[in-house]
Design a protein around this motif. Structure first.
Motif, PDB file in Angstrom:
ATOM      1  N   PRO A  56      -1.562  16.837  -1.013  1.00  0.00           N
ATOM      2  CA  PRO A  56      -2.482  16.775  -2.165  1.00  0.00           C
ATOM      3  C   PRO A  56      -2.805  15.303  -2.461  1.00  0.00           C
ATOM      4  CG  PRO A  56      -0.241  17.241  -2.890  1.00  0.00           C
ATOM      5  CD  PRO A  56      -0.221  17.221  -1.396  1.00  0.00           C
ATOM      6  N   ILE A  57      -4.077  14.966  -2.382  1.00  0.00           N
ATOM      7  CA  ILE A  57      -4.512  13.580  -2.552  1.00  0.00           C
ATOM      8  C   ILE A  57      -5.468  13.499  -3.742  1.00  0.00           C
ATOM      9  CG2 ILE A  57      -5.743  11.662  -1.470  1.00  0.00           C
ATOM     10  CD1 ILE A  57      -3.084  12.257  -0.158  1.00  0.00           C
ATOM     11  N   ASN A  58      -5.187  12.562  -4.657  1.00  0.00           N
ATOM     12  CA  ASN A  58      -6.047  12.373  -5.824  1.00  0.00           C
ATOM     13  C   ASN A  58      -7.044  11.235  -5.575  1.00  0.00           C
ATOM     14  OD1 ASN A  58      -4.608   9.935  -6.258  1.00  0.00           O
ATOM     15  ND2 ASN A  58      -3.098  11.004  -7.515  1.00  0.00           N
ATOM     16  N   LYS A  59      -7.900  10.965  -6.561  1.00  0.00           N
ATOM     17  CA  LYS A  59      -8.934   9.935  -6.401  1.00  0.00           C
ATOM     18  C   LYS A  59      -8.343   8.557  -6.177  1.00  0.00           C
ATOM     19  CE  LYS A  59     -12.511  12.203  -9.126  1.00  0.00           C
ATOM     20  NZ  LYS A  59     -13.378  12.093 -10.315  1.00  0.00           N
ATOM     21  N   LYS A  60      -7.237   8.260  -6.845  1.00  0.00           N
ATOM     22  CA  LYS A  60      -6.597   6.954  -6.667  1.00  0.00           C
ATOM     23  C   LYS A  60      -6.131   6.772  -5.229  1.00  0.00           C
ATOM     24  CE  LYS A  60      -4.679   7.718 -11.088  1.00  0.00           C
ATOM     25  NZ  LYS A  60      -3.489   7.853 -11.873  1.00  0.00           N
ATOM     26  N   ALA A  61      -5.523   7.827  -4.694  1.00  0.00           N
ATOM     27  CA  ALA A  61      -5.019   7.768  -3.321  1.00  0.00           C
ATOM     28  C   ALA A  61      -6.172   7.664  -2.321  1.00  0.00           C
ATOM     29  CB  ALA A  61      -4.162   8.993  -3.025  1.00  0.00           C
ATOM     30  N   ILE A  62      -7.257   8.381  -2.561  1.00  0.00           N
ATOM     31  CA  ILE A  62      -8.417   8.315  -1.674  1.00  0.00           C
ATOM     32  C   ILE A  62      -8.969   6.896  -1.632  1.00  0.00           C
ATOM     33  CG2 ILE A  62     -10.821   9.054  -1.394  1.00  0.00           C
ATOM     34  CD1 ILE A  62      -9.859  11.834  -2.449  1.00  0.00           C
ATOM     35  N   LYS A  63      -9.061   6.259  -2.791  1.00  0.00           N
ATOM     36  CA  LYS A  63      -9.551   4.885  -2.859  1.00  0.00           C
ATOM     37  C   LYS A  63      -8.626   3.948  -2.087  1.00  0.00           C
ATOM     38  CE  LYS A  63     -12.235   1.700  -4.776  1.00  0.00           C
ATOM     39  NZ  LYS A  63     -13.617   1.534  -4.472  1.00  0.00           N
ATOM     40  N   SER A  95       0.829  -1.214   0.000  1.00  0.00           N
ATOM     41  CA  SER A  95       0.000   0.000   0.000  1.00  0.00           C
ATOM     42  C   SER A  95       0.855   1.252   0.000  1.00  0.00           C
ATOM     43  CB  SER A  95      -0.924  -0.010   1.215  1.00  0.00           C
ATOM     44  OG  SER A  95      -1.750  -1.142   1.192  1.00  0.00           O
ATOM     45  N   ALA A  96       1.945   1.249   0.768  1.00  0.00           N
ATOM     46  CA  ALA A  96       2.840   2.403   0.823  1.00  0.00           C
ATOM     47  C   ALA A  96       3.519   2.631  -0.527  1.00  0.00           C
ATOM     48  CB  ALA A  96       3.878   2.216   1.933  1.00  0.00           C
ATOM     49  N   ILE A  97       3.946   1.549  -1.175  1.00  0.00           N
ATOM     50  CA  ILE A  97       4.547   1.674  -2.508  1.00  0.00           C
ATOM     51  C   ILE A  97       3.528   2.255  -3.476  1.00  0.00           C
ATOM     52  CG2 ILE A  97       5.371   0.359  -4.517  1.00  0.00           C
ATOM     53  CD1 ILE A  97       6.766  -1.554  -2.497  1.00  0.00           C
ATOM     54  N   THR A  98       2.312   1.738  -3.436  1.00  0.00           N
ATOM     55  CA  THR A  98       1.267   2.223  -4.347  1.00  0.00           C
ATOM     56  C   THR A  98       0.977   3.702  -4.102  1.00  0.00           C
ATOM     57  OG1 THR A  98       0.294   0.007  -4.420  1.00  0.00           O
ATOM     58  CG2 THR A  98      -1.082   1.824  -5.176  1.00  0.00           C
ATOM     59  N   LEU A  99       0.874   4.118  -2.833  1.00  0.00           N
ATOM     60  CA  LEU A  99       0.618   5.532  -2.545  1.00  0.00           C
ATOM     61  C   LEU A  99       1.764   6.403  -3.049  1.00  0.00           C
ATOM     62  CD1 LEU A  99      -1.485   7.418  -1.176  1.00  0.00           C
ATOM     63  CD2 LEU A  99       0.042   7.439   0.787  1.00  0.00           C
ATOM     64  N   THR A 100       2.984   5.925  -2.907  1.00  0.00           N
ATOM     65  CA  THR A 100       4.148   6.673  -3.398  1.00  0.00           C
ATOM     66  C   THR A 100       4.064   6.869  -4.908  1.00  0.00           C
ATOM     67  OG1 THR A 100       5.503   5.768  -1.619  1.00  0.00           O
ATOM     68  CG2 THR A 100       6.671   6.704  -3.489  1.00  0.00           C
ATOM     69  N   VAL A 101       3.612   5.841  -5.607  1.00  0.00           N
ATOM     70  CA  VAL A 101       3.530   5.906  -7.065  1.00  0.00           C
ATOM     71  C   VAL A 101       2.389   6.814  -7.524  1.00  0.00           C
ATOM     72  CG1 VAL A 101       3.065   4.527  -9.134  1.00  0.00           C
ATOM     73  CG2 VAL A 101       4.643   3.670  -7.416  1.00  0.00           C
ATOM     74  N   VAL A 102       1.245   6.780  -6.851  1.00  0.00           N
ATOM     75  CA  VAL A 102       0.079   7.530  -7.342  1.00  0.00           C
ATOM     76  C   VAL A 102      -0.015   8.957  -6.803  1.00  0.00           C
ATOM     77  CG1 VAL A 102      -1.243   5.425  -7.755  1.00  0.00           C
ATOM     78  CG2 VAL A 102      -1.592   6.683  -5.616  1.00  0.00           C
ATOM     79  N   THR A 103       0.907   9.341  -5.908  1.00  0.00           N
ATOM     80  CA  THR A 103       0.897  10.711  -5.379  1.00  0.00           C
ATOM     81  C   THR A 103       2.293  11.313  -5.486  1.00  0.00           C
ATOM     82  OG1 THR A 103       1.492  10.102  -3.116  1.00  0.00           O
ATOM     83  CG2 THR A 103      -0.872  10.109  -3.660  1.00  0.00           C
ATOM     84  N   ASP A 104       2.414  12.538  -5.047  1.00  0.00           N
ATOM     85  CA  ASP A 104       3.717  13.194  -4.995  1.00  0.00           C
ATOM     86  C   ASP A 104       4.321  13.155  -3.596  1.00  0.00           C
ATOM     87  OD1 ASP A 104       3.763  13.897  -7.688  1.00  0.00           O
ATOM     88  OD2 ASP A 104       2.597  15.723  -7.323  1.00  0.00           O
ATOM     89  N   ILE A 105       3.821  12.276  -2.738  1.00  0.00           N
ATOM     90  CA  ILE A 105       4.366  12.156  -1.390  1.00  0.00           C
ATOM     91  C   ILE A 105       5.722  11.452  -1.485  1.00  0.00           C
ATOM     92  CG2 ILE A 105       4.026  11.234   0.926  1.00  0.00           C
ATOM     93  CD1 ILE A 105       1.000  11.404   0.432  1.00  0.00           C
ATOM     94  N   LYS A 106       6.713  12.052  -0.886  1.00  0.00           N
ATOM     95  CA  LYS A 106       8.077  11.508  -0.948  1.00  0.00           C
ATOM     96  C   LYS A 106       8.185  10.235  -0.115  1.00  0.00           C
ATOM     97  CE  LYS A 106       9.992  16.095  -1.480  1.00  0.00           C
ATOM     98  NZ  LYS A 106      10.675  17.193  -0.836  1.00  0.00           N
ATOM     99  N   PRO A 107       8.986   9.283  -0.571  1.00  0.00           N
ATOM    100  CA  PRO A 107       9.170   8.052   0.202  1.00  0.00           C
ATOM    101  C   PRO A 107       9.603   8.305   1.645  1.00  0.00           C
ATOM    102  CG  PRO A 107      10.081   7.774  -1.983  1.00  0.00           C
ATOM    103  CD  PRO A 107       9.688   9.226  -1.863  1.00  0.00           C
ATOM    104  N   SER A 108      10.451   9.308   1.861  1.00  0.00           N
ATOM    105  CA  SER A 108      10.900   9.605   3.229  1.00  0.00           C
ATOM    106  C   SER A 108       9.749  10.080   4.119  1.00  0.00           C
ATOM    107  CB  SER A 108      12.014  10.651   3.208  1.00  0.00           C
ATOM    108  OG  SER A 108      11.554  11.841   2.603  1.00  0.00           O
ATOM    109  N   GLU A 109       8.713  10.650   3.524  1.00  0.00           N
ATOM    110  CA  GLU A 109       7.547  11.101   4.289  1.00  0.00           C
ATOM    111  C   GLU A 109       6.575   9.961   4.579  1.00  0.00           C
ATOM    112  OE1 GLU A 109       6.517  15.561   3.048  1.00  0.00           O
ATOM    113  OE2 GLU A 109       6.536  14.187   1.322  1.00  0.00           O
ATOM    114  N   ILE A 110       6.603   8.935   3.759  1.00  0.00           N
ATOM    115  CA  ILE A 110       5.676   7.807   3.912  1.00  0.00           C
ATOM    116  C   ILE A 110       5.916   7.082   5.235  1.00  0.00           C
ATOM    117  CG2 ILE A 110       5.135   5.492   3.010  1.00  0.00           C
ATOM    118  CD1 ILE A 110       3.846   7.566   1.279  1.00  0.00           C
TER     119      ILE A 110
END
Length: 139
Positions: A57-64, A30-45
């Motif tokens: 900033p969260i898009n529809k993919k990330a919300i799902k 899930s963390a890898i997927t969120l990193t790919v679908v958003t601009d959240i930096k891996p260090s912040e995850i």
């Protein structure tokens, strides 16, 4: 998946991506997927909390993706694992992300991701339903 020194050759398929993600536990997937679908930096995850997430900033993919995440009753961490009976952040996330990327940069992988070929019928329909991709729920 092709057995080469680098598994991410163009083009990649949804099946290759699912296979690569399946090597990790659910929080890491899930963390890898969120990193790919958003601009959240891996260090912040690693230490991302639900409170901090409100400022991202969260898009529809990330919300799902996030709506399907289990929440811990005693922790505000978005991605967590149980270690010795306690809740810990995903300390090994950046190492696992590097293993997943297999020599590619995140930017290079994001390019492959955007041009992914959908083969698996169920994943194709599911991904269309959520406007592209949420991989961990298919495993």
């Amino acid at each position: 998946m092709t057995h080469t020194s680098n598994i991410w050759l163009q083009p990649i398929t949804d099946i290759e991506l699912l296979e690569a993600l399946s090597k990790f536990n659910l929080p890491t997937q899930s963390a890898i997927t969120l990193t790919v679908v958003t601009d959240i930096k891996p260090s912040e995850i690693i230490d991302l909390t639900w409170f901090k997430l409100k400022s991202k900033p969260i898009n529809k993919k990330a919300i799902k993706l996030l709506s399907a995440m289990p929440r811990h009753i005693f922790s505000d961490l978005v991605f967590w694992e149980t270690v010795n009976g306690g809740v810990e952040p995903l300390r090994s996330f950046e190492n696992n992300l590097a293993l997943f990327l297999n020599g590619k940069t995140l930017a290079e992988f994001n390019s492959l991701y955007r041009n992914m070929i959908y083969i698996q019928e169920s994943s194709t329909q599911f991904m269309r339903d959520v406007n592209d991709n949420i991989f961990f729920t298919l495993l």
